[in-house]
Scaffold this motif. Structure first.
Motif, PDB file in Angstrom:
ATOM      1  N   UNK A   1      36.581  41.664  38.573  1.00  0.00           N
ATOM      2  CA  UNK A   1      37.611  40.877  37.693  1.00  0.00           C
ATOM      3  C   UNK A   1      38.822  40.589  38.319  1.00  0.00           C
ATOM      4  N   UNK A   2      38.664  39.871  39.290  1.00  0.00           N
ATOM      5  CA  UNK A   2      39.968  39.575  40.322  1.00  0.00           C
ATOM      6  C   UNK A   2      41.188  38.698  39.379  1.00  0.00           C
ATOM      7  N   UNK A   3      42.146  39.017  39.380  1.00  0.00           N
ATOM      8  CA  UNK A   3      43.086  38.279  38.566  1.00  0.00           C
ATOM      9  C   UNK A   3      43.421  36.774  38.874  1.00  0.00           C
ATOM     10  N   UNK A   4      43.182  36.747  40.552  1.00  0.00           N
ATOM     11  CA  UNK A   4      43.050  35.327  41.089  1.00  0.00           C
ATOM     12  C   UNK A   4      41.935  35.303  41.578  1.00  0.00           C
TER      13      UNK A   4
ATOM     14  N   UNK B   1      46.068  31.829  48.338  1.00  0.00           N
ATOM     15  CA  UNK B   1      47.095  31.522  49.099  1.00  0.00           C
ATOM     16  C   UNK B   1      47.076  32.527  50.295  1.00  0.00           C
ATOM     17  N   UNK B   2      46.050  32.513  51.111  1.00  0.00           N
ATOM     18  CA  UNK B   2      45.849  33.366  52.107  1.00  0.00           C
ATOM     19  C   UNK B   2      44.915  32.255  52.962  1.00  0.00           C
TER      20      UNK B   2
ATOM     21  N   UNK C   1      41.578  37.856  29.249  1.00  0.00           N
ATOM     22  CA  UNK C   1      41.953  39.177  28.929  1.00  0.00           C
ATOM     23  C   UNK C   1      41.897  40.242  30.004  1.00  0.00           C
ATOM     24  N   UNK C   2      42.267  39.750  31.348  1.00  0.00           N
ATOM     25  CA  UNK C   2      42.011  40.506  32.399  1.00  0.00           C
ATOM     26  C   UNK C   2      40.616  40.738  33.095  1.00  0.00           C
ATOM     27  N   UNK C   3      39.763  39.976  32.377  1.00  0.00           N
ATOM     28  CA  UNK C   3      38.274  40.210  32.990  1.00  0.00           C
ATOM     29  C   UNK C   3      37.860  38.566  33.157  1.00  0.00           C
TER      30      UNK C   3
END
Lengths: 157, 128
Positions: free
Chosen positions: A48-51, B105-106, A67-69
């Protein structure tokens, strides 16, 4: 912040119960895999990466942060497979029959009924927990601090 | 008749059109380290799904007065750096790499050269 399936890898006993529970919940299409490594191991699933690279590359924007997922909207998915190759963790899979990708959905239908995800409920050693990252991290710090303090006491200082 | 035109300079060998093509007129297979996608020269189906889903806008239709021959496009598959198995088209990975680098960004995108199983193993070896 939403709750995620989080891992305490040192507790994993490689029993595969999470994998089986996930397959049972999702019609034989498991979204968590227990990986062996040098006699140890741990389950791997969507983090569930934020980016999230999968969200960034999905041409029809079928993958969304919610919602974070990371949520896959199956109706929008074209089965192009780009998310599979963008994910650093090998957490996306393609159903070649239906021409659509699938991923851990945090058992959203179970959660709507107030139930835990199948893998979390099944894990006999509580290596998998449903929690929000901040609470989980605080708990991990607490456990690590206590372990360190106990060693300090035993060493008689 | 309706001719199907695929621009082989744009097409990078993903699965969108073959996944969308329910009558399986567009067919995808993998053999000998390559992905082969077969496109018909003319298509009588009343449908433009392949054109709609193509992320590279490589497919178009034009009127033609005769039946055209189909063609098969070949895409070399990248072999996994760890286990050596072929997994994804080189052209897809080349297209993804800069977009993933920009999104995160990497410059660190070493996983792109690993197959799915090896990515999972790398993820676990980093934890233990």
């Amino acid at each position: 912040m939403g709750r995620e399936v989080l891992l305490r890898p040192e507790r994993c006993i490689l029993c595969l119960a999470c994998e089986v529970a996930c397959a049972r919940e999702h019609g034989s299409q498991e979204r968590i895999w227990v990986i062996h490594h040098n006699g140890h191991g741990a389950p791997v699933s969507c983090r569930q990466c934020q980016t999230a690279p999968c969200v960034a590359v999905c041409p029809p924007q079928a993958l969304e942060q919610r919602n974070g997922s990371v949520v896959l909207v199956a109706e929008k998915c074209t089965g192009c497979e780009l998310c599979l190759w963008a994910c650093p963790f090998g957490a996306m899979v393609l159903d070649t029959e239906r021409g659509q990708a699938y991923k851990c959905d945090l058992c959203s239908s179970r959660q709507e009924e107030g139930l835990e995800p199948a893998c979390v409920l099944t894990c006999p050693s509580q290596a998998l927990v449903l929690n929000c990252v901040a609470d989980f991290a605080a708990r991990r710090r607490d456990v690590a601090g206590r372990a360190w303090a106990a060693g300090w006491t035993r060493r008689g200082r | 008749m309706r001719g199907l035109v695929v621009d082989d300079t744009l097409c990078f060998g993903c699965r969108a059109c073959s996944s969308a093509c329910t009558p399986s007129v567009i067919r995808l297979r993998e053999a000998d380290g390559s992905r082969l996608v077969w496109f018909p020269g003319t298509c009588q189906e009343d449908c433009t799904r392949c054109q709609e889903v193509c992320p590279k806008e490589a497919i178009s239709f034009e009127e033609t007065d005769r039946e055209r021959e189909g063609r098969e496009l070949r895409f070399a598959l990248r072999h996994c750096d760890r286990c050596g198995r072929p997994f994804a088209p080189e052209k897809v990975l080349a297209d993804l790499a800069p977009r993933v680098r920009q999104a995160l960004a990497t410059e660190e995108t070493s996983w792109l050269t690993l197959c799915l199983s090896c990515r999972r193993e790398e993820a676990v070896s980093g934890l233990l």
